[in-house]
Design a protein around this motif. Sequence first.
Motif, PDB file in Angstrom:
ATOM      1  N   TYR A   1      27.827 -58.582  32.074  1.00 42.01           N
ATOM      2  CA  TYR A   1      28.431 -59.636  33.133  1.00 42.01           C
ATOM      3  C   TYR A   1      29.916 -59.369  33.196  1.00 42.01           C
ATOM      4  O   TYR A   1      30.730 -60.134  32.406  1.00 42.01           O
ATOM      5  N   LEU A   2      30.217 -58.422  33.729  1.00 45.19           N
ATOM      6  CA  LEU A   2      31.819 -58.016  33.067  1.00 45.19           C
ATOM      7  C   LEU A   2      33.302 -58.869  33.359  1.00 45.19           C
ATOM      8  O   LEU A   2      33.919 -59.463  32.738  1.00 45.19           O
ATOM      9  N   PRO A   3      32.915 -59.758  35.253  1.00 52.19           N
ATOM     10  CA  PRO A   3      33.492 -60.858  35.181  1.00 52.19           C
ATOM     11  C   PRO A   3      34.126 -61.776  34.019  1.00 52.19           C
ATOM     12  O   PRO A   3      34.990 -62.033  33.670  1.00 52.19           O
ATOM     13  N   ALA A   4      32.464 -62.145  33.361  1.00 56.21           N
ATOM     14  CA  ALA A   4      33.181 -63.035  32.136  1.00 56.21           C
ATOM     15  C   ALA A   4      33.824 -62.794  30.746  1.00 56.21           C
ATOM     16  O   ALA A   4      34.086 -62.929  29.905  1.00 56.21           O
ATOM     17  N   LEU A   5      33.492 -60.993  30.959  1.00 56.87           N
ATOM     18  CA  LEU A   5      34.091 -60.512  29.600  1.00 56.87           C
ATOM     19  C   LEU A   5      35.542 -60.165  30.243  1.00 56.87           C
ATOM     20  O   LEU A   5      36.473 -60.588  28.951  1.00 56.87           O
ATOM     21  N   GLU A   6      36.191 -60.019  31.252  1.00 60.71           N
ATOM     22  CA  GLU A   6      37.402 -59.590  31.486  1.00 60.71           C
ATOM     23  C   GLU A   6      38.502 -60.279  30.847  1.00 60.71           C
ATOM     24  O   GLU A   6      39.375 -60.248  30.259  1.00 60.71           O
ATOM     25  N   PRO A   7      38.550 -61.791  31.167  1.00 61.08           N
ATOM     26  CA  PRO A   7      39.583 -62.874  30.449  1.00 61.08           C
ATOM     27  C   PRO A   7      39.213 -62.460  28.909  1.00 61.08           C
ATOM     28  O   PRO A   7      40.663 -62.897  28.420  1.00 61.08           O
ATOM     29  N   LEU A   8      38.294 -61.967  28.375  1.00 64.00           N
ATOM     30  CA  LEU A   8      38.274 -62.419  27.074  1.00 64.00           C
ATOM     31  C   LEU A   8      39.457 -61.400  26.171  1.00 64.00           C
ATOM     32  O   LEU A   8      39.473 -61.715  25.183  1.00 64.00           O
ATOM     33  N   LEU A   9      39.645 -60.323  26.482  1.00 66.02           N
ATOM     34  CA  LEU A   9      40.263 -58.883  26.446  1.00 66.02           C
ATOM     35  C   LEU A   9      41.989 -59.354  26.363  1.00 66.02           C
ATOM     36  O   LEU A   9      42.074 -58.969  25.220  1.00 66.02           O
ATOM     37  N   HIS A  10      41.973 -60.477  26.628  1.00 66.75           N
ATOM     38  CA  HIS A  10      42.994 -60.770  26.205  1.00 66.75           C
ATOM     39  C   HIS A  10      43.802 -61.526  25.325  1.00 66.75           C
ATOM     40  O   HIS A  10      44.642 -62.112  25.220  1.00 66.75           O
ATOM     41  N   GLU A  11      42.463 -62.342  25.250  1.00 64.05           N
ATOM     42  CA  GLU A  11      43.018 -63.267  23.838  1.00 64.05           C
ATOM     43  C   GLU A  11      42.135 -63.545  23.127  1.00 64.05           C
ATOM     44  O   GLU A  11      43.054 -63.872  21.574  1.00 64.05           O
ATOM     45  N   ALA A  12      40.957 -62.479  22.810  1.00 63.79           N
ATOM     46  CA  ALA A  12      40.244 -61.792  20.912  1.00 63.79           C
ATOM     47  C   ALA A  12      40.864 -62.252  20.328  1.00 63.79           C
ATOM     48  O   ALA A  12      41.547 -60.482  20.678  1.00 63.79           O
ATOM     49  N   PRO A  13      40.550 -62.167  18.950  1.00 63.60           N
ATOM     50  CA  PRO A  13      41.062 -61.413  17.334  1.00 63.60           C
ATOM     51  C   PRO A  13      40.293 -59.956  17.227  1.00 63.60           C
ATOM     52  O   PRO A  13      38.827 -60.573  18.185  1.00 63.60           O
ATOM     53  N   PRO A  14      40.692 -59.640  16.922  1.00 64.79           N
ATOM     54  CA  PRO A  14      39.902 -57.937  16.814  1.00 64.79           C
ATOM     55  C   PRO A  14      38.828 -58.346  16.215  1.00 64.79           C
ATOM     56  O   PRO A  14      37.485 -57.169  16.488  1.00 64.79           O
ATOM     57  N   ASN A  15      38.607 -59.054  15.453  1.00 68.87           N
ATOM     58  CA  ASN A  15      36.214 -59.076  15.081  1.00 68.87           C
ATOM     59  C   ASN A  15      35.630 -59.664  16.293  1.00 68.87           C
ATOM     60  O   ASN A  15      34.500 -59.112  15.972  1.00 68.87           O
ATOM     61  N   ILE A  16      36.381 -60.274  16.957  1.00 73.37           N
ATOM     62  CA  ILE A  16      35.497 -60.083  17.886  1.00 73.37           C
ATOM     63  C   ILE A  16      36.040 -60.050  19.627  1.00 73.37           C
ATOM     64  O   ILE A  16      34.838 -58.751  19.781  1.00 73.37           O
ATOM     65  N   MET A  17      37.027 -58.856  19.386  1.00 76.35           N
ATOM     66  CA  MET A  17      36.980 -57.613  20.741  1.00 76.35           C
ATOM     67  C   MET A  17      36.046 -56.495  20.394  1.00 76.35           C
ATOM     68  O   MET A  17      35.796 -56.118  21.620  1.00 76.35           O
ATOM     69  N   LYS A  18      35.954 -56.319  19.498  1.00 76.38           N
ATOM     70  CA  LYS A  18      35.211 -54.844  19.595  1.00 76.38           C
ATOM     71  C   LYS A  18      33.744 -55.315  20.009  1.00 76.38           C
ATOM     72  O   LYS A  18      32.858 -53.575  20.514  1.00 76.38           O
ATOM     73  N   HIS A  19      33.150 -55.980  20.112  1.00 78.75           N
ATOM     74  CA  HIS A  19      31.749 -56.609  20.606  1.00 78.75           C
ATOM     75  C   HIS A  19      31.437 -56.371  21.841  1.00 78.75           C
ATOM     76  O   HIS A  19      31.274 -56.651  22.920  1.00 78.75           O
ATOM     77  N   ILE A  20      32.998 -56.961  22.533  1.00 77.70           N
ATOM     78  CA  ILE A  20      33.147 -57.437  23.892  1.00 77.70           C
ATOM     79  C   ILE A  20      33.630 -55.702  24.379  1.00 77.70           C
ATOM     80  O   ILE A  20      32.858 -55.309  25.239  1.00 77.70           O
ATOM     81  N   ILE A  21      34.451 -54.973  23.925  1.00 74.80           N
ATOM     82  CA  ILE A  21      35.018 -53.400  24.670  1.00 74.80           C
ATOM     83  C   ILE A  21      33.284 -52.413  24.253  1.00 74.80           C
ATOM     84  O   ILE A  21      33.354 -51.768  24.894  1.00 74.80           O
ATOM     85  N   GLY A  22      32.736 -53.052  22.984  1.00 72.48           N
ATOM     86  CA  GLY A  22      31.163 -52.225  22.925  1.00 72.48           C
ATOM     87  C   GLY A  22      30.271 -52.681  24.536  1.00 72.48           C
ATOM     88  O   GLY A  22      30.034 -51.704  24.832  1.00 72.48           O
ATOM     89  N   GLN A  23      30.997 -53.952  25.116  1.00 73.06           N
ATOM     90  CA  GLN A  23      29.833 -54.161  26.364  1.00 73.06           C
ATOM     91  C   GLN A  23      29.865 -53.612  27.258  1.00 73.06           C
ATOM     92  O   GLN A  23      30.330 -52.607  28.240  1.00 73.06           O
ATOM     93  N   PHE A  24      32.200 -53.319  27.274  1.00 80.18           N
ATOM     94  CA  PHE A  24      32.003 -52.542  28.843  1.00 80.18           C
ATOM     95  C   PHE A  24      32.091 -51.303  28.739  1.00 80.18           C
ATOM     96  O   PHE A  24      31.607 -50.216  29.331  1.00 80.18           O
ATOM     97  N   SER A  25      31.880 -50.516  27.178  1.00 80.53           N
ATOM     98  CA  SER A  25      31.940 -48.973  26.840  1.00 80.53           C
ATOM     99  C   SER A  25      30.002 -48.816  27.745  1.00 80.53           C
ATOM    100  O   SER A  25      29.554 -47.786  27.925  1.00 80.53           O
ATOM    101  N   LYS A  26      29.516 -50.161  27.740  1.00 84.48           N
ATOM    102  CA  LYS A  26      27.749 -49.877  27.701  1.00 84.48           C
ATOM    103  C   LYS A  26      27.506 -49.977  29.953  1.00 84.48           C
ATOM    104  O   LYS A  26      27.262 -49.077  29.871  1.00 84.48           O
ATOM    105  N   VAL A  27      28.522 -50.294  30.069  1.00 86.21           N
ATOM    106  CA  VAL A  27      28.942 -51.149  31.135  1.00 86.21           C
ATOM    107  C   VAL A  27      29.208 -49.893  32.097  1.00 86.21           C
ATOM    108  O   VAL A  27      28.649 -49.142  33.463  1.00 86.21           O
ATOM    109  N   LEU A  28      30.580 -49.620  32.481  1.00 90.65           N
ATOM    110  CA  LEU A  28      31.579 -48.699  32.559  1.00 90.65           C
ATOM    111  C   LEU A  28      30.963 -47.040  33.427  1.00 90.65           C
ATOM    112  O   LEU A  28      31.352 -46.765  34.478  1.00 90.65           O
ATOM    113  N   PRO A  29      30.357 -46.961  32.493  1.00 86.55           N
ATOM    114  CA  PRO A  29      29.357 -45.310  32.623  1.00 86.55           C
ATOM    115  C   PRO A  29      28.744 -45.643  33.715  1.00 86.55           C
ATOM    116  O   PRO A  29      28.400 -44.042  34.224  1.00 86.55           O
ATOM    117  N   HIS A  30      27.510 -46.489  33.866  1.00 85.22           N
ATOM    118  CA  HIS A  30      27.016 -46.603  35.608  1.00 85.22           C
ATOM    119  C   HIS A  30      27.719 -47.192  36.176  1.00 85.22           C
ATOM    120  O   HIS A  30      26.512 -47.168  37.077  1.00 85.22           O
TER     121      HIS A  30
END
Length: 508
Positions: free
Chosen positions: A413-442
């Motif tokens: 559910y990307l609208p919930a992930l979006e705000p985290l992009l601007h605040e998350a530290p690197p060790n959490i960021m990779k999981h957020i980016i990982g979810q975007f990389s799964k959804v955006l291509p489709h």
Amino acid sequence: MSQRQVLQVFEQYQRARSQFAQAVADLAVRPQSIDTLRSAGVVCLLRPLLLDVVPSIRQTTALALGRLADYDVEMAETVVKAGILPQLICSLPEENRYYKKAATFVLRAVAKHSPQLAQAVVQSGALEMLVICLEDFDPGVKEGASWGLGYIARHNPELSQAVVDAGAVPLLVLCIQEPEIALKRIAASTLSDISKHSPELAQTVVDARAIAHLAQMIPNPDAKLKRQVLSALSQIAKHSVDLAELVVEAEIFPVVLTCLKDSDEYVKKNGATLIREIAKHTPELSQLIVNSGGIAAVIDCIGSCRGTVRLPGIMTLGYVAAHSENLSMAVIVSKGIPPLCLCLVEEHEDHIKAAAAWALGQIGRHTTEHARHVAVANVLPTLLDIFVDPRSSEDLKTKTKKALKSILQKCTYLPALEPLLHEAPPNIMKHIIGQFSKVLPHDNKARRLFVTTGGLKKVQEIKAEPGSLLQEYINTINNCYPEEIVRYYSPGYSEILLERVENYQPVL
């Protein structure tokens, strides 16, 4: 000298002994007097009076010694070293009920302080005497004996086993069937203290048919009794599936759910603890709780109280949700997420926040649908804030990180992930980016939104190690867009454009 004058001397001596014992007993309840009594060697002065020919003096002396031993470890050790205990119990069966009550008070006052002092009580032969007192006609004597056995058993499995070996358990089960409420309370408490250490000790309590009698007392109106009854059943149920099933078979549901609405906070807490100890074992036991309306009752309980009273309820929801997708969905449908999120915000104790974070992680970790329900409740930013807060304990940070990770790995559910992009530290960021990389291509619409909300720009600003998993995720996202769009949102591209503007020769 007449006979009367001679007898008067004895009367004065007896009166003086009695007054001394009573005065020490009165002084022993005042903390400011203890050090003076200690330095005066009061225990050694009282010792001979335990063998006095006058029963009332023996009784008052025992009361004084009990109050002194009750005060602190040092005084209790002094009582033991002075050889008081063997003297105290040598004639206990023949004494009157008042002396027996005072003697059992001394034994419990010594035993409560430490395993070593409790062991000293056992070695003095007191267990046999306490068990004899459990069979006394007077309820007050039985109560005193139950107290003493409870204080011995609570310290460790070895001392608890000694209480069992002395034959106390069947008699304690008889005590919980007595009409006196005070005796029921302390006998239930002692059974709880015996059961808590190991499955084997709990089994001895079960073998004495305690469960049925304890379960019958759950609806009792006395709050203090209910506390002890619920605690004893919890201590039995926690050890194994078999023991938990035996507790359930005593038909504690749905009556135990009424305890979650009790006005007494400890009844609420112990009721929720009992449900937690049953829920944790198997999906079948959790399903039974769901079917009896237990989840809604636990959620209401969490909403109606504060602090540590909430903790067992929070953990119950976590255990139920952890077992399966369906059970987790049962927690979601019963509206279990909002009160857990509220706990993260309202509570000040880190261990309560950690439990709430763990429970939310258990709810959200199953499927994308479960994660979406958690994300929609705005849980992720709250967890992230706690994780980055320097005031959070290490345990709380570990639990929130784990919860974030397990929810994020399922969340699409990307609208919930979006705000985290601007605040998350690197060790959490990779999981957020990982979810975007799964959804955006489709998802064409999501790709457009990702650009307009500044997500793509943020991704270009992330510095990832070449060849890392994070870099792979970023490459996957970038491959969803035309090269010039990616270049446009890359850091420094505006300067390149301005430079081209400066260097551009106008065509006239």
